[in-house]
Design a protein around this motif. Structure first.
Motif, PDB file in Angstrom:
ATOM      1  N   ARG A 321       0.832  -1.207   0.000  1.00 35.25           N
ATOM      2  CA  ARG A 321       0.000   0.000   0.000  1.00 35.25           C
ATOM      3  C   ARG A 321       0.871   1.263   0.000  1.00 35.25           C
ATOM      4  N   HIS A 371      -7.715   5.973   1.197  1.00 36.11           N
ATOM      5  CA  HIS A 371      -8.159   5.695   2.559  1.00 36.11           C
ATOM      6  C   HIS A 371      -9.668   5.467   2.542  1.00 36.11           C
ATOM      7  N   HIS A 378      -7.152   8.660  -3.770  1.00 33.85           N
ATOM      8  CA  HIS A 378      -6.057   9.321  -4.462  1.00 33.85           C
ATOM      9  C   HIS A 378      -6.109   8.915  -5.924  1.00 33.85           C
ATOM     10  N   GLU A 408      -6.757  15.628   2.079  1.00 38.28           N
ATOM     11  CA  GLU A 408      -5.713  15.684   3.109  1.00 38.28           C
ATOM     12  C   GLU A 408      -4.439  16.381   2.657  1.00 38.28           C
ATOM     13  N   HIS A 409      -4.237  16.611   1.383  1.00 41.47           N
ATOM     14  CA  HIS A 409      -2.976  17.211   0.933  1.00 41.47           C
ATOM     15  C   HIS A 409      -3.023  18.731   0.903  1.00 41.47           C
TER      16      HIS A 409
HETATM   17 ZN    ZN Z   1      -3.211   9.575   1.479  1.00 43.71          ZN
END
Ligand code: ZN
Ligand code: FAD
Ligand code: 2HG
Length: 451
Positions: A321, A371, A378, A408-409
């Motif tokens: 992963r 996730h 992603h 999240e980025h």
């Molecule tokens: Zn991630």
């Protein structure tokens, strides 16, 4: 600039202000290589007073600066794209004593995630956020991006771990609230405000962090499914039925094959399934029985799950992963779309995104992973014909589905032109008011977040 360089050298020492292109170049290109700039100099302060002096000097000289930690950010926010100077936090590496009773620690902004993990492990504690860039990503950068990672489903994002920060604001003033108490309602939560601000409001110099007990036993399973839809349903069912779910990650067959080839390892048989879900549970007792019973009950499964109960074999499954971003990067410069989908819309989105990319760039590779437990996917697109138009098409699909264009980025440079479309005018006005108040001359990370 010459006067500023002299002043910065006086503040931090000449050896910590490199100006040669060879020395500064690594600070000017991001991890993806998509975002490249140049900088006249890098300032590498050793403590908060030096950071404050640098910010004040930059303000006096009206020179903008880009705070940079590990430079593993994925939205172009950590590099100088318009000739700004770089303020590197990597020397802010002080790590306080671990408070085993209070389960907390104060870490300098330049401490890497891995250094933090190693420091707290002997106390039987761990940190709630983990991500594959752990060897390089810094605590300051993770605060600044409100990083998520693979355990958000259990422990929340960086913001949830944050008990306080020390930072230098854009006006050169220092805020400091590092007592690290679990409950402390004494005014505005500045730590939370700085968290996710992507270096636009202040330079984080240290953070008080919550720690959690290391689970006694951990089990990981890689479970195959026929469809993304079945995986989405399984994710919800696992979260309902199984105590101690630490991670629920989605991979597709092509991504797993690519990661396996990149790592040069043989994949477990279950990797032949079109869709796989990596589940980790951390519990007090008998994780195998708990997990086995839960897996048996899942619909739409394909093949025999690969199960790991010892750290080595769990690590082997996790590496598959973790290697996805690296494996994608080995194919070229990747366009990265980090998005959240409402669970009911997730499976259809995965189909649509593949179709949309195929229609625009038939020879490109489109990898989707992420996730699953958080609805965070992603989308990595790489190869011939990949343009900004593809980014727009993917993000259009996300907005139509009621999702978020950044899970999240962060927004960084990459998604800045999208911000006004996804946040209400009142929100943007409040963002600008906060920015003006804390960074009155707009010297902090001017290419990021707000246009
Ligand atoms: Zn991630
Ligand atoms: P940088 O890249 O240096 O900076 C990121 C942003 O924060 C920039 O806007 C910068 O200006 C600002 N910044 C940095 N330090 C400070 C500071 N001290 N004060 C103020 N602003 C600052 N992210 C996730 O959320 N989840 C993941 O699972 C994940 N996995 C990853 C896996 C790989 C292989 C890679 C390469 C990246 C991954 N990331 C992930 C992205 C990245 O690791 C995170 O965004 C991380 O938080 C960035 O930390 P950094 O120290 O490298 O920050
Ligand atoms: C991950 O979850 C990271 O692996 C990186 O957030 C995702 O590279 C990406 O697109």
């Amino acid at each position: 600039l010459d006067a500023l360089t002299t002043e910065l050298r006086r503040i931090v020492g000449a050896q910590h202000v490199p100006t040669d292109r060879d020395d500064t170049a690594p600070y000017a290109t991001d991890w993806t290589r998509r975002w490249r700039g140049a900088t006249p100099l890098v300032a590498r302060p050793g403590d908060v007073d030096e950071v404050a002096a640098i910010v004040r000097a930059c303000r006096a000289h009206r020179v903008a600066l880009v705070p940079q930690g590990g430079n593993t950010g994925l939205v172009g926010g950590s590099v100088p794209l318009a000739g700004e100077i770089v303020l590197s936090t990597r020397r802010l590496e002080r790590l306080g004593d671990v408070d085993a009773l209070g389960m907390r620690v104060v870490a300098g902004a330049g401490v890497t995630l891995e250094a933090l993990q190693h420091a707290v492990a002997p106390a039987g504690l761990r940190f709630g956020v983990d991500l594959a860039a752990r060897g390089t990503a810094t605590i300051g950068g993770m605060v600044a991006t409100n990083a998520g990672g693979t355990h958000v489903v259990r422990h929340g994002t960086m913001r949830v771990q944050l008990l306080g920060v020390e930072a230098v604001l854009g006006d050169g003033s220092v805020i400091r609230h590092l007592r690290g108490l679990r409950k402390d309602n004494t005014g505005y939560d500045l730590a939370s405000l700085l968290c996710g601000s992507e270096g636009t409001l202040g330079v984080v110099t240290a953070a008080a962090l919550r720690l959690i007990p290391t689970p006694r036993t951990v089990a990981v399973a890689l479970i195959g499914f026929a469809t993304v839809d079945a995986a989405v349903r399984a994710s919800a069912q696992l979260q309902h039925d199984v105590p101690g779910i630490e991670a629920v990650e989605l991979m597709l067959r092509d991504g797993l094959r690519l990661a396996g080839a990149h790592l040069d390892v043989t994949l477990p048989a279950v990797a032949e399934a079109p869709v796989t879900v990596l589940v980790e549970i951390g519990v007090a007792e008998s994780p195998v029985d708990v997990l086995a019973a839960a897996v048996q009950g899942l619909e739409g499964r394909v093949g025999e799950p690969a199960v790991a109960i010892d750290a080595r074999s769990a690590g082997r499954l996790w590496r598959l992963r973790d290697a996805h971003p690296e494996a994608a990067a080995a194919l070229g410069v990747v366009h990265k779309l980090d998005v959240t989908l409402p669970a009911p819309a997730l499976a259809a989105f995965v189909d649509q995104v593949h179709q949309s990319v195929r229609a625009r760039a038939p020879e490109a590779t489109c990898l989707v992973y992420g996730h699953l437990g958080d609805g965070n996917l992603h989308v990595n697109v790489v190869g011939p014909g990949v343009t900004d138009e593809i980014d727009d098409a993917v993000l259009d699909l996300v907005v139509e589905a009621g999702g978020s264009i950044s899970a999240e980025h962060g927004i960084g440079t990459a998604k800045r032109r999208w911000l006004e479309q996804v946040r209400a005018p009142g929100d943007i006005a409040a963002f600008r008011a906060i920015k003006r108040a804390l960074d009155p001359d707009g010297i902090l990370n001017p290419n990021v977040l707000l246009a």
